[in-house]
Design a protein around this motif. Structure first.
Motif, PDB file in Angstrom:
ATOM      1  N   VAL A  10       0.846  -1.204   0.000  1.00  0.00           N
ATOM      2  CA  VAL A  10       0.000   0.000   0.000  1.00  0.00           C
ATOM      3  C   VAL A  10       0.878   1.249   0.000  1.00  0.00           C
ATOM      4  CG1 VAL A  10      -1.861   1.238   1.132  1.00  0.00           C
ATOM      5  CG2 VAL A  10      -1.731  -1.255   1.349  1.00  0.00           C
ATOM      6  N   LEU A  11       0.695   2.077  -1.020  1.00  0.00           N
ATOM      7  CA  LEU A  11       1.365   3.376  -1.089  1.00  0.00           C
ATOM      8  C   LEU A  11       0.471   4.423  -0.450  1.00  0.00           C
ATOM      9  CD1 LEU A  11       3.308   5.602  -2.116  1.00  0.00           C
ATOM     10  CD2 LEU A  11       2.123   5.457  -4.337  1.00  0.00           C
ATOM     11  N   ILE A  12       1.026   5.180   0.475  1.00  0.00           N
ATOM     12  CA  ILE A  12       0.281   6.258   1.130  1.00  0.00           C
ATOM     13  C   ILE A  12       1.036   7.564   0.922  1.00  0.00           C
ATOM     14  CG2 ILE A  12      -0.717   7.127   3.270  1.00  0.00           C
ATOM     15  CD1 ILE A  12      -0.583   4.295   4.383  1.00  0.00           C
ATOM     16  N   THR A  13       0.368   8.559   0.350  1.00  0.00           N
ATOM     17  CA  THR A  13       0.937   9.903   0.315  1.00  0.00           C
ATOM     18  C   THR A  13       0.367  10.681   1.490  1.00  0.00           C
ATOM     19  OG1 THR A  13      -0.815  10.888  -1.068  1.00  0.00           O
ATOM     20  CG2 THR A  13       1.022   9.780  -2.207  1.00  0.00           C
ATOM     21  N   GLY A  14       1.095  11.703   1.918  1.00  0.00           N
ATOM     22  CA  GLY A  14       0.628  12.473   3.070  1.00  0.00           C
ATOM     23  C   GLY A  14       0.586  11.652   4.339  1.00  0.00           C
ATOM     24  N   ALA A  15       1.526  10.711   4.470  1.00  0.00           N
ATOM     25  CA  ALA A  15       1.521   9.785   5.606  1.00  0.00           C
ATOM     26  C   ALA A  15       2.241  10.322   6.829  1.00  0.00           C
ATOM     27  CB  ALA A  15       2.153   8.451   5.192  1.00  0.00           C
ATOM     28  N   GLY A  16       2.743  11.551   6.746  1.00  0.00           N
ATOM     29  CA  GLY A  16       3.549  12.081   7.839  1.00  0.00           C
ATOM     30  C   GLY A  16       2.773  12.564   9.043  1.00  0.00           C
ATOM     31  N   SER A  17       1.446  12.617   8.948  1.00  0.00           N
ATOM     32  CA  SER A  17       0.645  13.080  10.083  1.00  0.00           C
ATOM     33  C   SER A  17      -0.823  12.776   9.814  1.00  0.00           C
ATOM     34  CB  SER A  17       0.820  14.598  10.294  1.00  0.00           C
ATOM     35  OG  SER A  17       0.320  15.315   9.172  1.00  0.00           O
ATOM     36  N   GLY A  18      -1.667  13.057  10.805  1.00  0.00           N
ATOM     37  CA  GLY A  18      -3.110  13.029  10.637  1.00  0.00           C
ATOM     38  C   GLY A  18      -3.679  11.743  10.086  1.00  0.00           C
ATOM     39  N   ILE A  19      -4.570  11.874   9.107  1.00  0.00           N
ATOM     40  CA  ILE A  19      -5.268  10.723   8.541  1.00  0.00           C
ATOM     41  C   ILE A  19      -4.302   9.773   7.855  1.00  0.00           C
ATOM     42  CG2 ILE A  19      -6.955  10.045   6.781  1.00  0.00           C
ATOM     43  CD1 ILE A  19      -8.437  12.706   7.432  1.00  0.00           C
ATOM     44  N   GLY A  20      -3.317  10.299   7.162  1.00  0.00           N
ATOM     45  CA  GLY A  20      -2.337   9.443   6.503  1.00  0.00           C
ATOM     46  C   GLY A  20      -1.575   8.573   7.481  1.00  0.00           C
ATOM     47  N   ARG A  21      -1.152   9.179   8.587  1.00  0.00           N
ATOM     48  CA  ARG A  21      -0.417   8.406   9.607  1.00  0.00           C
ATOM     49  C   ARG A  21      -1.323   7.379  10.275  1.00  0.00           C
ATOM     50  NH1 ARG A  21       3.035  11.588  13.941  1.00  0.00           N
ATOM     51  NH2 ARG A  21       4.540  11.464  12.223  1.00  0.00           N
ATOM     52  N   ALA A  22      -2.540   7.781  10.624  1.00  0.00           N
ATOM     53  CA  ALA A  22      -3.469   6.849  11.278  1.00  0.00           C
ATOM     54  C   ALA A  22      -3.768   5.657  10.371  1.00  0.00           C
ATOM     55  CB  ALA A  22      -4.765   7.575  11.641  1.00  0.00           C
ATOM     56  N   THR A  23      -3.889   5.907   9.077  1.00  0.00           N
ATOM     57  CA  THR A  23      -4.157   4.818   8.135  1.00  0.00           C
ATOM     58  C   THR A  23      -2.952   3.901   8.025  1.00  0.00           C
ATOM     59  OG1 THR A  23      -5.672   6.257   6.904  1.00  0.00           O
ATOM     60  CG2 THR A  23      -4.865   4.284   5.781  1.00  0.00           C
ATOM     61  N   ALA A  24      -1.758   4.480   7.984  1.00  0.00           N
ATOM     62  CA  ALA A  24      -0.546   3.662   7.931  1.00  0.00           C
ATOM     63  C   ALA A  24      -0.451   2.741   9.140  1.00  0.00           C
ATOM     64  CB  ALA A  24       0.687   4.568   7.854  1.00  0.00           C
ATOM     65  N   ILE A  25      -0.716   3.278  10.319  1.00  0.00           N
ATOM     66  CA  ILE A  25      -0.620   2.470  11.541  1.00  0.00           C
ATOM     67  C   ILE A  25      -1.651   1.337  11.522  1.00  0.00           C
ATOM     68  CG2 ILE A  25      -0.965   2.524  14.045  1.00  0.00           C
ATOM     69  CD1 ILE A  25       0.249   5.393  13.961  1.00  0.00           C
ATOM     70  N   LYS A  26      -2.868   1.625  11.103  1.00  0.00           N
ATOM     71  CA  LYS A  26      -3.895   0.587  11.054  1.00  0.00           C
ATOM     72  C   LYS A  26      -3.508  -0.504  10.053  1.00  0.00           C
ATOM     73  CE  LYS A  26      -8.830  -0.306  10.474  1.00  0.00           C
ATOM     74  NZ  LYS A  26      -9.006  -0.935  11.793  1.00  0.00           N
ATOM     75  N   LEU A  27      -3.031  -0.105   8.891  1.00  0.00           N
ATOM     76  CA  LEU A  27      -2.617  -1.085   7.878  1.00  0.00           C
ATOM     77  C   LEU A  27      -1.444  -1.924   8.372  1.00  0.00           C
ATOM     78  CD1 LEU A  27      -2.964   1.163   4.725  1.00  0.00           C
ATOM     79  CD2 LEU A  27      -4.218  -0.967   5.115  1.00  0.00           C
ATOM     80  N   HIS A  28      -0.523  -1.288   9.087  1.00  0.00           N
ATOM     81  CA  HIS A  28       0.610  -2.026   9.661  1.00  0.00           C
ATOM     82  C   HIS A  28       0.123  -3.092  10.641  1.00  0.00           C
ATOM     83  CE1 HIS A  28       4.179  -3.006  11.967  1.00  0.00           C
ATOM     84  NE2 HIS A  28       3.616  -2.493  13.051  1.00  0.00           N
ATOM     85  N   VAL A  29      -0.812  -2.725  11.487  1.00  0.00           N
ATOM     86  CA  VAL A  29      -1.359  -3.678  12.453  1.00  0.00           C
ATOM     87  C   VAL A  29      -2.013  -4.858  11.746  1.00  0.00           C
ATOM     88  CG1 VAL A  29      -3.110  -3.976  14.252  1.00  0.00           C
ATOM     89  CG2 VAL A  29      -1.631  -1.967  14.290  1.00  0.00           C
ATOM     90  N   LEU A  30      -2.624  -4.604  10.598  1.00  0.00           N
ATOM     91  CA  LEU A  30      -3.290  -5.652   9.830  1.00  0.00           C
ATOM     92  C   LEU A  30      -2.327  -6.453   8.943  1.00  0.00           C
ATOM     93  CD1 LEU A  30      -6.543  -3.769   8.784  1.00  0.00           C
ATOM     94  CD2 LEU A  30      -6.316  -5.540  10.538  1.00  0.00           C
ATOM     95  N   GLY A  31      -1.057  -6.071   8.942  1.00  0.00           N
ATOM     96  CA  GLY A  31      -0.065  -6.873   8.233  1.00  0.00           C
ATOM     97  C   GLY A  31       0.256  -6.428   6.826  1.00  0.00           C
ATOM     98  N   ALA A  32      -0.182  -5.228   6.433  1.00  0.00           N
ATOM     99  CA  ALA A  32       0.149  -4.722   5.101  1.00  0.00           C
ATOM    100  C   ALA A  32       1.617  -4.324   5.032  1.00  0.00           C
ATOM    101  CB  ALA A  32      -0.734  -3.531   4.755  1.00  0.00           C
ATOM    102  N   ILE A  33       2.133  -4.246   3.821  1.00  0.00           N
ATOM    103  CA  ILE A  33       3.481  -3.739   3.571  1.00  0.00           C
ATOM    104  C   ILE A  33       3.328  -2.327   3.029  1.00  0.00           C
ATOM    105  CG2 ILE A  33       5.608  -4.045   2.270  1.00  0.00           C
ATOM    106  CD1 ILE A  33       4.927  -7.039   2.156  1.00  0.00           C
TER     107      ILE A  33
END
Length: 249
Positions: A10-33
């Motif tokens: 999963v590519l995430i832009t704007g991942a440095g804060s806010g919604i982008g960061r929260a989405t990255a953390i959730k995806l990480h917990v679910l095992g995404a790369i």
């Protein structure tokens, strides 16, 4: 949901804060790369750290810079071979301006990041997207569904994202690549216009929401991940409002 997100790239832009960061953390917990990107190097590195570091990728990415995008996407594809999902989250939040006070620089900045940035990332990644299971999730806003006084340029960019995304859905759907949109309402993030303006503005937002509170970045992330999952496999061109019930006043 976790089983079909696990090991997906999963590519995430704007991942440095806010919604982008929260989405990255959730995806990480679910095992995404994850391919974690943002133009803010410190925010990007912090999100990468919060997601446990390797096997994820992190890189500084300005969605308005085509050369920057080409380099980053090449690195991501070289490392992971393909991309399953793209979350186009990079964007600039509004400042309240009357049209007579709006500068060309402000107009160009919002258009280049909020609209052209999504176009740039989409165009560069299409050929690498997983056919049949891939998806894009783009960020609009409730301001892309209803106008707001003083936000004319921001509204224009968010209306544009919905039109662009629905056209993406038509064009990419035959490839088995879905495109959907989230339209957040009043979300409590550091760059939210009301949070920047102060407590009086925050109270006005809270009072305008039927649930009586602002939303969280994590609540938006939940919907983003759902749209990437097989549970949303027949959703294409949809716009999902996440606004806690904005009062029509």
């Amino acid at each position: 949901m976790s089983s079909d997100i696990k090991r997906k790239v999963v590519l995430i832009t704007g991942a440095g804060s806010g919604i982008g960061r929260a989405t990255a953390i959730k995806l990480h917990v679910l095992g995404a790369i994850l391919a974690i990107t943002d133009r803010d190097i410190f925010g990007t590195q912090e999100t990468y750290r919060l997601c446990g570091g390797k096997p994820h990728y992190w890189g500084v990415l300005d969605v308005t810079n085509k050369d920057d995008i080409s380099i980053r996407i090449a690195e991501i594809v070289s490392r992971f071979e393909h991309i399953d999902h793209v979350f186009n989250c990079a964007g600039i939040n509004p400042t309240t301006y009357a049209l007579t006070d709006t500068s060309d620089e402000y107009f160009d900045s919002l258009m280049n990041v909020n609209v052209k940035g999504v176009y740039n990332i989409t165009k560069e990644t299409i050929l690498y997207m997983a056919k049949g299971v891939g998806s894009y999730v783009n960020v609009s806003s409730i301001c892309g569904l209803r106008p707001k006084n003083g936000f004319a340029i921001y509204c224009a960019t968010k209306y544009a994202i919905i039109g662009f995304s629905k056209s993406m859905a038509l064009e990419l759907g035959p490839m088995g690549i879905r495109t959907n949109v989230v339209a957040p309402g009043y979300i409590d993030t550091p760059t939210n216009a009301a949070v920047v303006e102060g407590q009086e503005a925050v109270k006005a937002m809270v009072d305008a929401t039927s649930l009586g509170r602002m939303g969280t970045a994590e609540e938006v992330a939940d919907v983003v991940v759902f749209l990437m999952s097989k549970e949303a496999r027949y959703m294409n061109g949809s716009v999902v409002e996440i606004d806690g019930g904005i009062k029509l006043i």
